[in-house]
Write an enzyme that holds these catalytic residues in place. Structure first.
Site, mmCIF file in Angstrom:
data_model
loop_
_atom_site.group_PDB
_atom_site.id
_atom_site.type_symbol
_atom_site.label_atom_id
_atom_site.label_comp_id
_atom_site.label_asym_id
_atom_site.label_seq_id
_atom_site.Cartn_x
_atom_site.Cartn_y
_atom_site.Cartn_z
ATOM 1 N N LYS A 144 0.875 -1.188 0.000
ATOM 2 C CA LYS A 144 0.000 0.000 0.000
ATOM 3 C C LYS A 144 0.906 1.231 0.000
ATOM 4 C CE LYS A 144 -2.670 3.305 1.678
ATOM 5 N NZ LYS A 144 -1.811 4.413 1.222
ATOM 6 N N SER A 188 4.077 7.392 10.468
ATOM 7 C CA SER A 188 3.968 8.156 11.714
ATOM 8 C C SER A 188 3.608 7.267 12.911
ATOM 9 C CB SER A 188 2.883 9.224 11.556
ATOM 10 O OG SER A 188 1.628 8.599 11.389
ATOM 11 N N THR A 231 -0.205 6.537 13.243
ATOM 12 C CA THR A 231 -0.692 5.425 12.420
ATOM 13 C C THR A 231 -0.177 4.099 12.973
ATOM 14 O OG1 THR A 231 -0.767 6.856 10.488
ATOM 15 C CG2 THR A 231 -0.771 4.502 10.067
ATOM 16 N N GLY A 232 1.077 4.076 13.414
ATOM 17 C CA GLY A 232 1.647 2.850 13.985
ATOM 18 C C GLY A 232 0.792 2.307 15.126
ATOM 19 N N GLU A 247 8.445 1.295 11.691
ATOM 20 C CA GLU A 247 9.548 2.268 11.638
ATOM 21 C C GLU A 247 8.891 3.638 11.657
ATOM 22 O OE1 GLU A 247 11.498 4.940 10.775
ATOM 23 O OE2 GLU A 247 12.381 4.229 8.880
ATOM 24 N N CYS A 291 13.514 10.079 7.511
ATOM 25 C CA CYS A 291 13.240 9.555 8.870
ATOM 26 C C CYS A 291 14.401 9.825 9.805
ATOM 27 C CB CYS A 291 12.989 8.054 8.887
ATOM 28 S SG CYS A 291 12.313 7.351 7.432
ATOM 29 N N GLU A 349 8.447 15.363 15.593
ATOM 30 C CA GLU A 349 9.044 15.302 14.264
ATOM 31 C C GLU A 349 8.324 16.277 13.333
ATOM 32 O OE1 GLU A 349 8.478 11.580 12.074
ATOM 33 O OE2 GLU A 349 10.601 11.660 11.567
#
Ligand code: ADP
Length: 494
Positions: free
Chosen positions: A188, A242, A245-246, A264, A299, A398
């Site tokens: 995706k 992000s 979302t993780g 990650e 990242c 971040e």
């Protein structure tokens, strides 16, 4: 670089993009599309299929069939290797075309994109292809009369959800070891960086990857990504993106089939400069590149600069001079040092952090503003903010944009406390000529990657992964195979 080829490619219309499911291109089940915009000038580039839950389920079903019937997982390793190597060659042969298409969609400067995207993806796929027939099992030290065998088997159906900053590089970090291990994959891509991944998936078919082994479903994260995370038939979910979302992915895994989830999640990486650094000029130049390449959308970007107070002012001045000299603009011009931010939202987010710092009375040493707005593109001046305090949002969150937060320190202990004082733990750097201090700092920094007297530039041979809220599991190196291979024990009475 072939400038006339770049000019021709940038003028070529991009046909509407479809999913790739079970070896065939297909539209969304409800015919929905979404517009892909170019951050170079804000214009519409093409449309993507706006995937549905049904599309995600169809892709997972195709991947499951492909895995279960052994068309890939059951091939001789040497045959899998041959196909993957051919795939890498096809990607490399089309590197410039892929790089330009990617830049038109995500805004990364072309010189970097060429190297970091198609060429890096080809190298990654080759690395895992070459490694796949060197993977062996174990014979355990069991008592007489028994035999303990440890097999390493492909884990099954992998869903990979990837971001927009380096779609091919990060995509290949997942696809390379997953496919080499014998898994089937549903990929995706991010909403704003899907075209090159679709293109290399087509090249995989051309290279001989059987249909259904690699499927690509485009669309919105909360629809397609969420459906993959909730699927009862995905065995492993790998993700770069992000933290917010993780968390959702972990929750979805817990609510569905307890699929393994590897995350990650980015960082707020401290770049620590001691007064005894071997070469402060070089440190300033490399540190500037470490935050401002790809407009800070990296990242491992060194987004916090911690500088020993005795050299602080002089060092910040040097670094700010590099920032101000960086040529920002058209990412398809090979002389450009930093291209466009990926989207209007990302530009607004980056500017928002600077506005907040300004309002708090922090010092904007250089940059701070949107530039080249007349082009319609999403450009921002490389920005250095000094006197940032450890509790500022700019020191903790971040940005994923060209904004560097600078804070002075007095002692090694203080540097460690500042460096480790965020929720993240992805990368870090130490600049010092003192060998003992360098090793002490490497041990004390809580990060998955610690640079010494450099920033960025590591290669495939070493793992990349975070600690703390930067995630778990590793991309790159042979350790990446661990995510895609299951251990199976056979205990045999002789
Ligand atoms: P970034 O800040 O890098 O855009 P995101 O986590 O939003 O990070 O996006 C990374 C990837 O995750 C993209 O492919 C995006 O579509 C996907 N994504 C976003 N939200 C979700 C979600 N709720 N479930 C699954 N995937 C998602």
């Amino acid at each position: 670089m072939d400038l006339s080829r770049i000019a021709a490619l940038r003028a070529t219309p991009v046909p509407p993009a479809l999913h790739l499911i079970d070896g065939a291109s297909c539209p969304a089940s409800d015919g929905g599309t979404m517009t892909a915009r170019s951050p170079i000038d804000g214009s519409a580039l093409t449309t993507l299929a706006r995937g549905t839950v049904a599309d995600a389920d169809a892709a997972v079903a195709a991947a499951r069939r492909a895995f279960d019937d052994g068309r890939w997982s059951g091939l001789a390793p040497a045959e899998r290797k041959r196909i993957l190597l051919r795939w890498a060659d096809l990607i490399e042969a089309r590197a410039l075309d892929l790089a330009v298409l990617g830049v038109r969609e995500n805004g990364t400067e072309i010189a970097m994109a060429l190297k970091a995207e198609p060429l890096s993806a080809a190298a990654t796929i080759r690395y895992y292809a070459e490694a796949l027939d060197k993977i062996t099992g174990e014979i355990a030290a069991t008592p007489p009369g028994t035999l303990g065998l440890v097999h390493r088997e492909p884990a099954g159906v992998v869903a990979a959800i990837v971001p927009w900053n380096f779609p091919l590089m990060i995509g290949a970090w997942k696809l390379g070891p997953a496919l080499a291990a014998g898994c089937s994959v549903v990929l995706k891509p991010a909403e704003t960086a899907a075209l090159t991944l679709l293109r290399i998936a087509e090249l995989a078919l051309e290279a001989g990857l059987p249909p259904g082994v690699l499927n690509v479903v485009t669309g919105e994260g909360p629809v397609v990504g969420a459906a993959l995370a909730a699927s009862m038939d995905v065995d492993v979910l790998v993700f770069t993106g992000s933290g917010a979302t993780g968390r959702k992915l972990l929750e979805a895994a817990a609510r569905s089939n307890l699929k393994r989830v590897y995350l990650e999640l980015g960082g707020k990486s401290p770049n620590i400069v001691f007064a005894d650094a071997p070469d402060l000029d070089e440190a300033a130049q490399v540190s500037a590149a470490g935050i401002f390449r790809n407009a800070g959308q990296v990242c491992i970007a060194g987004s916090r600069l911690l500088v020993e107070r005795s050299v602080h002012d002089a060092f910040v001045e040097k670094l700010a001079a590099h920032a101000a000299a960086l040529r920002v603009g058209d990412p398809l011009d090979p002389a450009t040092g930093a291209g466009a931010l990926n989207s209007e939202a990302q530009l607004a987010r980056s500017l928002g952090f600077v506005d907040e710092a300004r309002a708090q009375g922090r010092r904007i040493v250089t940059g701070g503003d949107r530039i080249l707005a007349e082009t319609g593109g999403y450009y921002m001046a490389p920005t250095v903010v000094a006197d940032v305090r450890p509790d500022d949002r700019l020191a903790r969150e971040e940005v994923f944009g060209p904004v560097l937060a600078v804070t002075p320190f007095d002692t090694e202990d203080e540097a460690i406390a500042l460096a480790n004082g965020t929720d993240y733990g992805l990368a870090a750097a130490v600049w010092t000529g003192n060998l003992g201090r360098a090793h002490r700092m490497v041990r004390r920094l809580r990060a998955g990657l610690v640079h010494v007297n450099t920033y960025g530039g590591s290669d495939l041979t070493v793992p990349l992964g975070g600690v703390k809220q930067s995630g778990n599991g590793h991309d790159k190196s042979l350790h990446a195979f661990d995510k895609y291979l299951d251990l199976k024990t056979a205990w045999i009475k002789l």
